[in-house]
Scaffold this active site. Structure first.
Site, PDB file in Angstrom:
ATOM      1  CB  ILE A 139      16.584  17.872  20.027  1.00 11.09           C
ATOM      2  CG1 ILE A 139      17.782  17.379  19.213  1.00 11.09           C
ATOM      3  CG2 ILE A 139      16.432  17.071  21.313  1.00 11.09           C
ATOM      4  CD1 ILE A 139      19.109  17.446  19.967  1.00 11.09           C
ATOM      5  CG  ASP A 140      13.351  22.432  18.473  1.00  8.30           C
ATOM      6  OD1 ASP A 140      12.469  21.684  18.020  1.00  8.30           O
ATOM      7  OD2 ASP A 140      13.188  23.182  19.459  1.00  8.30           O
TER       8      ASP A 140
END
Length: 307
Positions: A139-140
């Site tokens: 995930i970012d």
């Protein structure tokens, strides 16, 4: 002694040239050195010798032989982890804001990988090589929430297969600009690399990959003109929720990349996006596991002050 480098291409690098991919992953390699080892036949894609200009696709297996002195050392670090679930095969952690998932060019410390290397010692899958032990999805940096870490290759292969089949339940919570009138929306728009900015993703009907996001309104904040939503991923493209929400005119609050021109009174570090629920079939027991990551404090605070 020659070091063998093995890597399975993830969605974020789909379509990138092989020489550019290697330089992204390991910045201790000069561009000329990368081109030399490719020219010497030391790099293969799916067991076929690669050319520097060859483009890679998601799922491609990259193999490369390099001197060990050229491979950056990734060190374990005693960084606290918010562990949601753990057994001998998998680990689910609640990632905080501002933490990068895995080392990459020029950033080899203070990542989630450094933390799980310390926590798990040598019990991490090696399928994605020295730069991404245990990592099967990401995930970012500014997205919080659940991420699965695989402690062995069997678990990695199982979770990777479930991700590819889109059978893993992945539910995010987000706050977006504007008031969404519909209670539920399904966004079905292909996503690929932006044709105007290679650092961004975009809805790309020509070269994009199938991408589907199911949106459900949790609460509307009519006065402040925001909406609190649940986003369920049917597919898992890079920046999928951020791109899809922007495409319907409701970019995420705090998203500096995909909410250009929008501003709010809140001082935020990146997008209001939290990976809340993960549901998967356990790679060894076959049992269905579902985990829930509590909303981070900043998100709870925002919900309390919006009206």
């Amino acid at each position: 002694m020659i070091e063998h480098f093995h890597y399975i291409v993830t969605d974020e690098y789909d379509g990138m040239r092989i020489d550019k991919l290697i330089s992204e992953l390991i910045d201790s390699f000069s561009r000329s050195y990368i081109q030399k080892i490719i020219k010497d036949g030391q790099v293969t894609i799916n067991n076929k010798v690669a050319k520097a200009s060859t483009g890679v696709s998601e799922g491609d297996e990259i193999d490369m032989d390099v001197p060990p002195s050229m491979v950056p050392e990734i060190e374990p670090q005693d960084i606290p982890l918010d562990i949601i679930y753990e057994d001998s095969d998998v680990l689910v952690v609640n990632k905080p804001k501002n933490m990068v998932v895995h080392p990459a060019a020029g950033h080899y410390s203070d990542t989630l990988v450094n933390a799980v290397m310390y926590h798990c010692k040598d019990n991490l899958s090696g399928i994605n090589g020295v730069m991404r032990p245990g990592i099967v999805h990401r995930i970012d940096k500014d997205t919080t929430g659940s991420i699965i870490i695989c402690k062995n290759d069997v678990s990695h292969q199982s979770i990777a297969a479930q991700l590819k089949e889109h059978s893993i339940k992945r539910v995010y919570h987000a706050i977006c600009y504007g008031v969404i009138q519909e209670d539920e929306i399904t966004i079905d728009k292909p996503i690929g690399r932006s044709t105007t900015d290679r650092k961004k993703m975009a809805v790309n009907p020509q070269n994009g990959k199938n991408a589907v996001t199911h949106i459900k309104v949790i609460k509307r904040f009519e006065e402040d003109k925001f909406t609190y939503v649940e986003c369920r991923l049917e597919t898992g493209r890079t920046h999928q929720i951020r791109v899809h929400m922007s495409s319907i005119g409701h970019p995420l609050l705090g998203d500096d990349t995909y909410a250009s021109g929008r501003s709010s009174k809140f001082k935020l570090e990146g997008q209001c996006l939290h990976a809340k629920t993960l549901g998967f079939v356990h790679p060894v027991s076959g049992e269905y596991i579902e985990t829930d990551a509590p909303l981070p404090d900043y998100f709870v605070h925002l919900l309390e002050i919006l009206h």
